[in-house]
Design an enzyme around this catalytic site. Structure first.
Site, PDB file in Angstrom:
ATOM      1  N   GLU A   1       0.951  -0.419  -5.119  1.00 57.49           N
ATOM      2  CA  GLU A   1       0.032   0.674  -5.361  1.00 57.49           C
ATOM      3  C   GLU A   1       0.893   1.930  -5.445  1.00 57.49           C
ATOM      4  O   GLU A   1       1.276   2.514  -4.433  1.00 57.49           O
ATOM      5  CB  GLU A   1      -0.990   0.806  -4.232  1.00 57.49           C
ATOM      6  CG  GLU A   1      -2.048   1.857  -4.554  1.00 57.49           C
ATOM      7  CD  GLU A   1      -2.536   2.631  -3.347  1.00 57.49           C
ATOM      8  OE1 GLU A   1      -3.568   3.296  -3.473  1.00 57.49           O
ATOM      9  OE2 GLU A   1      -1.893   2.600  -2.289  1.00 57.49           O
TER      10      GLU A   1
ATOM     11  N   ASP B   1       0.820  -1.207   0.000  1.00 56.18           N
ATOM     12  CA  ASP B   1       0.000   0.000   0.000  1.00 56.18           C
ATOM     13  C   ASP B   1       0.856   1.260   0.000  1.00 56.18           C
ATOM     14  O   ASP B   1       1.933   1.304   0.607  1.00 56.18           O
ATOM     15  CB  ASP B   1      -0.888  -0.019   1.245  1.00 56.18           C
ATOM     16  CG  ASP B   1      -1.799   1.187   1.334  1.00 56.18           C
ATOM     17  OD1 ASP B   1      -2.652   1.332   0.444  1.00 56.18           O
ATOM     18  OD2 ASP B   1      -1.652   1.978   2.275  1.00 56.18           O
TER      19      ASP B   1
END
Length: 668
Positions: free
Chosen positions: A370, A317
């Protein structure tokens, strides 16, 4: 009286050396609490890193939380580790570390950073635990290198475990891991997704963070059951041919008092200077990636899930926030690197070390980033100068596609490049096409509600979006609820709107996604060369006036050739001519306007025979009927059909499963 038995340790001199060098990636086997037998007595060995502590003791329900009952011993090797064996401590018992710092007369009670199980939040104690489990996923583990390969199909169903489905008659409670193992597995299997991706399951104190404010880097959240129940969920998914990806958050952590921040009276895990150690977006702390022991901690966490829980991949993330020192900061709010630049050199080195460790130890898994900027070579090997990820989320494609499809069709002709631009960079990285949870929260509305027009047009546009997505190069990711056209945006305290499946138009949308998954898995042309420009070619990307695009997808076998044509207006197109590189019959294998999907039934009567009329630089062409707001797929079997077998049964086969009618009965 201190009842800790000294001299018992899992930590060796080599362990200490690697830890201090930042190259110990199996710390979970050494630190934390470990139930074991010593000299005929059962108990637990405790070990914690607290180099700036003056005194560390273990407190728990086994000693009435007495700070003086079980004092640990510091290791002699300068590692900063305190350890000791405590007899008569057993699994299920609660504990924390009481730490008295050398600095500022500071003392605190802390959860174990390496705890394998925790109390159910809002309680914060760690739980002594043994992770023994009998796995039954041998076949999956043997095959997963093929299933996770870059040339394999990957269609990911993104899930938040706490809100996928609730039990309203029982105070709207969550499903447990074991309940999910039955319901979620059956649904995902029938829908044809190849993988699930769970929003972070690592323990987190605030449920509303969806797991992204992680503190338990080695413990699945206890909200849904104990660790073995999460193993059972993974095991069941694997036995049904479904891979498991976890969201993992090394970019920041919350400042809750029982957690990592200011752990031993110093900024141990985080930077001391808030210009480096505090994240303004999330009111959280940033790991000190330049500290060797912190790198060992984080990479050990990553490998822990792949090792102990048989996880097949990690989605990392907020990578962009790690790469840039000035991320979300104004001038004067950040510290340049040693060369005066904005790149976070320590974070770059950490990410490369992370990926090298993952692919060295678990080469049949994948990592995905990401990463929302144009940072180069995110999914390229570290020895070539890349960050070493296997794949990267294509945020540009997602934003352009949603912006375009949110336009009234009358205006789309002026924004045609938003559809076609992505191909210019599609092969610069190994891209995943994400329609994730981030696009259906905070007032953004559901995917269905982003679409313009009346209800019929909204659903047609959404079918068009999904068809385009499955035709476009790149792996696929879809957040739960979008597959049947949930009207409301995602709310983490509620179940998805499963009642909509009782309505034929919503169930038709679900069937469309299901059939797209089945087609995708069955046709190598749609996945085999996702990351190779030889797998894609435009037929026509310039018909902005009619808002139509057409392109070809190819597999590694020359036999595989699929034509995708999409009409982004509500105007049907009759006799729309498209050039093709091969004569013969082209079968219409998918049509988003089919009545079973909620469409009007306009199509090409099963297929079209190519004519020897040149078009789009080809000697042959097809005269097609394009349905309004529709996408159609055609397949040419070629002159040697039957002589060459290109279909991979491993990818195409989907085990039998209960029908959605059965699933709806379970819901009601």
């Amino acid at each position: 009286m201190n009842h800790v038995i000294p001299g018992v340790s899992l930590f060796t001199e080599t362990d200490s050396y690697l830890f201090k060098e930042g190259r110990h990636f199996r710390l979970y086997d050494k630190l934390g609490s470990h139930p074991m037998e010593v000299d005929g007595r059962w108990g637990a060995l405790f070990a914690v890193w607290a180099p700036n502590a003056e005194r560390v003791s273990v407190i728990g329900d086994f000693n009435d939380w007495n700070h003086d009952a079980h004092v640990l011993h510091p290791r002699w090797d300068g590692s900063g580790i305190w350890e000791g064996f405590i007899p008569d401590v057993h699994p299920w018992q609660l504990y924390k570390y009481h730490i008295r710092s050398r600095h500022h007369l500071y003392s605190t009670d802390r959860a174990d950073p390496f705890a394998r199980h925790t109390e159910i939040p809002p309680n914060t104690s760690s739980v002594v635990w043994d992770l023994k489990y009998q796995w039954h996923d041998d076949q999956w583990m043997r095959e997963r290198g093929l299933r996770n390969a870059l040339h394999a199909p990957q269609s990911v169903y993104e899930v938040h475990l706490g809100s996928w489905q609730r039990v309203p008659e029982e105070s709207n409670r969550y499903l447990t891991y074991r309940e999910l193992a039955t319901r979620l597995t059956g649904y995902v299997r029938e829908m044809g997704f190849t993988h699930v991706e769970f929003l972070p399951v690592m323990e987190h104190p605030f449920y509303g963070s969806w797991g992204y404010q992680t503190l338990g880097y080695f413990a699945p959240t206890s909200r849904f059951g104990p660790p073995q129940d999460f193993m059972y969920l993974v095991d069941q998914l694997h036995q049904n041919g479904i891979g498991v990806i976890l969201d993992w958050v090394p970019s920041h952590f919350p400042g809750d008092g029982h957690g990592l921040a200011y752990f031993d009276g110093t900024h141990l895990f985080e930077h001391s200077d808030p210009r480096q150690g505090y994240h303004p977006d999330w009111n959280s702390y940033i790991f000190n990636y330049g500290r060797n022991e912190v790198r060992s901690f984080l990479i050990s966490s990553a490998l822990f899930w792949l090792d102990k829980y048989h996880i097949d991949g990690l989605r990392v993330d907020a990578v962009a926030s790690m790469l840039y020192l000035d991320y979300s900061r104004e001038n004067g709010e950040w510290i340049p690197n040693r060369y005066g630049g904005r790149e976070n050199i320590e974070a770059i080195e950490f990410l490369r070390a992370l990926n090298e460790a993952v692919y060295t130890n678990f080469p049949d898994t994948q990592t995905a980033a990401e990463e929302s900027t144009a940072w180069p070579m995110v999914s390229r090997p570290t020895d070539a100068g890349g960050l070493g990820f296997g794949m990267k989320w294509n945020m540009g494609w997602m934003h352009d596609t949603l912006d375009y499809l949110s336009l009234d069709p009358v205006h789309r002709r002026h924004h045609h490049n938003q559809l076609t631009f992505s191909i210019w960079y599609s092969f610069a990285e190994n891209f995943i096409l994400p329609m994730s949870h981030d696009e259906v929260v905070y007032g953004k509305g559901s995917l269905l509600n982003k679409m313009p027009g009346d209800d019929w047009q909204k659903r047609a546009n959404l079918r068009l979006l999904f068809g385009y997505m499955f035709g476009h190069p790149g792996k696929k990711l879809l957040f739960m609820g979008a597959e049947f056209g949930q009207w409301s945006e995602w709310a983490h305290e509620q179940s998805l709107q499963w009642h909509l499946l009782h309505q034929p138009e919503h169930d038709g949308l679900r069937r469309w996604v299901q059939d797209l998954n089945h087609l995708y898995r069955a046709e190598p042309a749609l996945y085999e060369l996702d990351f190779d420009q030889n797998g894609f070619s435009w037929v026509d990307c310039n018909d902005a006036d009619q808002s139509v695009i057409s392109f070809l997808r190819r597999g590694a076998c020359t036999q595989d050739l699929i034509l995708v044509v999409a009409n982004y207006t509500p105007v049907p197109r009759e006799n729309y001519r498209v050039g093709v590189p091969r004569g013969g019959f082209w079968r219409e294998i998918m049509n988003s306007d089919a009545q079973e999907y909620g469409g009007g039934g306009m199509g090409n009567m099963g297929g079209v025979e190519a004519s020897p009329l040149p078009s789009h630089g080809q000697y042959s062409s097809l005269a097609l009927t394009l349905p309004p707001l529709g996408v159609v797929f055609f397949k040419s079997d070629g002159p040697d059909d039957g002589d060459v077998v290109c279909r991979n049964e491993l990818y195409a086969e989907i085990p039998e499963s209960p029908t959605v009618d059965f699933f709806l009965k379970k819901l009601s």
